[in-house]
Design an enzyme around this catalytic site. Structure first.
Site, short mmCIF file in Angstrom:
data_model
loop_
_atom_site.label_atom_id
_atom_site.label_comp_id
_atom_site.label_asym_id
_atom_site.label_seq_id
_atom_site.Cartn_x
_atom_site.Cartn_y
_atom_site.Cartn_z
CE1 TYR A 30 -2.06 3.43 2.32
CE2 TYR A 30 -3.79 2.43 0.99
CZ TYR A 30 -3.31 3.48 1.74
OH TYR A 30 -4.08 4.61 1.91
CG ASP B 263 -2.07 6.89 4.07
OD1 ASP B 263 -1.09 6.77 4.84
OD2 ASP B 263 -2.95 6.03 3.93
CB SER C 196 -9.16 5.64 8.02
OG SER C 196 -9.71 6.89 8.37
N1 LIG Z 1 -1.52 4.26 6.07
C1 LIG Z 1 -2.44 3.26 6.50
C2 LIG Z 1 -3.40 2.85 5.43
C3 LIG Z 1 -4.72 3.51 5.57
N2 LIG Z 1 -5.58 3.11 4.48
C4 LIG Z 1 -6.41 1.96 4.70
C5 LIG Z 1 -7.15 1.57 3.44
C6 LIG Z 1 -8.11 0.43 3.65
C7 LIG Z 1 -9.06 0.69 4.78
N3 LIG Z 1 -10.00 -0.38 4.98
C8 LIG Z 1 -8.33 1.05 6.05
C9 LIG Z 1 -7.34 2.18 5.85
#
Ligand SMILES: NCCCN[C@H]1CC[C@H](N)CC1
Length: 292
Positions: free
Chosen positions: A64, A159, A161
């Site tokens: 990610y 980035d 949630s």
């Molecule tokens: N930097 C942490 C990643 C935050 N993004 C995620 C994407 C998928 C979601 N279900 C939870 C947060």
């Protein structure tokens, strides 16, 4: 609930729940915005959970963090000023810092507890905060962007949630408008854009908004993250009117060892081939995204 297991149950993915075997709970707290938990999983390293939703695990966070940072930054010739909205764990900062052309990295994270907990339990992720180019602002990204002078940034990375909780406004039209204003002509934004298996309606709305607001290119990319719901996560890649940006062919490639230092480990996931491949969509998604 099965003893010794954490299950990610949420109305955002009804009828399913990814589970991880828990060795030990390492932290539980409540910030001004959300519940924060860290546990040691049996097979995924340490895990960061916000309001019951997995944010990252040590084992697969590279997928990610590397994709959300390098998809935009490798698509423009020489990014200098970068803004991260959210990203309080520091992982995106770690990836942005690999780009030697970058001179300034602003980050606006609403929840200080996420920063503190990441520094305490995820040092290889929070290492991003150590880069001297990083300026940390604790606050609401919506307000931060409203105060940013027009055309300030080459790239903005959102980035976030999920759109339930503190990040809800980061999925709405006014926020995208303020992002477009804060970007220079031909500047780029990359946002966390959920799952094509679970959230096609959310994605449909985001794409429609982006096509109205960003007059350069608007693309959707996706990647695999085993511990995110449905095992995939997507990104909106948009550019403002100006020098054209072809997101599908990285013109500013980064190789595994760029920006490497004693603290910075080589890239584990991103490469130029997977950059281009990320924009290839299954037909059910293409139909919705290309038609907007
Ligand atoms: N930097 C942490 C990643 C935050 N993004 C995620 C994407 C998928 C979601 N279900 C939870 C947060």
């Amino acid at each position: 609930v099965i003893p010794g297991w954490f299950s990610e149950i949420s109305p955002m993915w009804p009828g399913e729940a990814h589970s991880l075997k828990v060795e030990k709970i390492l932290f539980q707290g409540k910030s001004d915005y959300q519940n924060v938990m860290v546990f040691q999983a049996s097979t995924y390293g340490k895990v960061l959970v916000l309001d019951g939703v997995i944010q990252l695990t040590e084992r697969d966070e590279c997928a990610y963090q590397e994709m959300i940072a390098h998809l935009p930054l490798c698509s423009i010739p020489s990014p200098k000023k970068v803004l991260v909205i959210g990203g309080g764990d520091g992982g995106v900062l770690r990836e942005v810092a690999r780009h030697s052309s970058v001179e300034q990295i602003d980050i606006c994270e609403i929840d200080k507890m996420v920063v503190d907990v990441s520094k305490q339990f995820f040092p290889d992720v929070a290492v991003g905060f150590e880069d001297p180019r990083v300026v940390l602002h604790i606050g609401d990204g919506v307000a931060f962007l409203k105060a940013v002078p027009e055309g300030t940034y080459d790239a903005i990375i959102v980035d976030s949630s999920d759109p339930i909780g503190p990040a809800q406004e980061l999925f709405e039209k006014p926020f995208f408008e303020s992002v477009a204003k804060a970007l220079r002509p031909g500047g780029v934004v990359c946002t966390q854009a959920e799952s094509i298996w679970l959230h096609m309606h959310i994605i449909e709305d985001i794409v429609a908004n982006c096509r109205q607001i960003f007059k350069g290119s608007v693309n959707y990319a996706w990647t695999t993250v085993p511990t995110y719901p449905s095992g995939v996560i997507g990104f909106m890649l948009c550019s403002t009117e100006g020098p054209p940006v072809d997101f599908k062919h990285p013109i500013n490639p980064i190789d595994a060892n760029d920006g490497r230092s004693k603290t910075m480990k080589p890239l584990k996931f991103y490469n130029s081939e997977i950059h281009s491949a990320a924009f290839c969509l299954p037909s059910f998604a293409k139909k919705v995204i290309d038609s907007k």
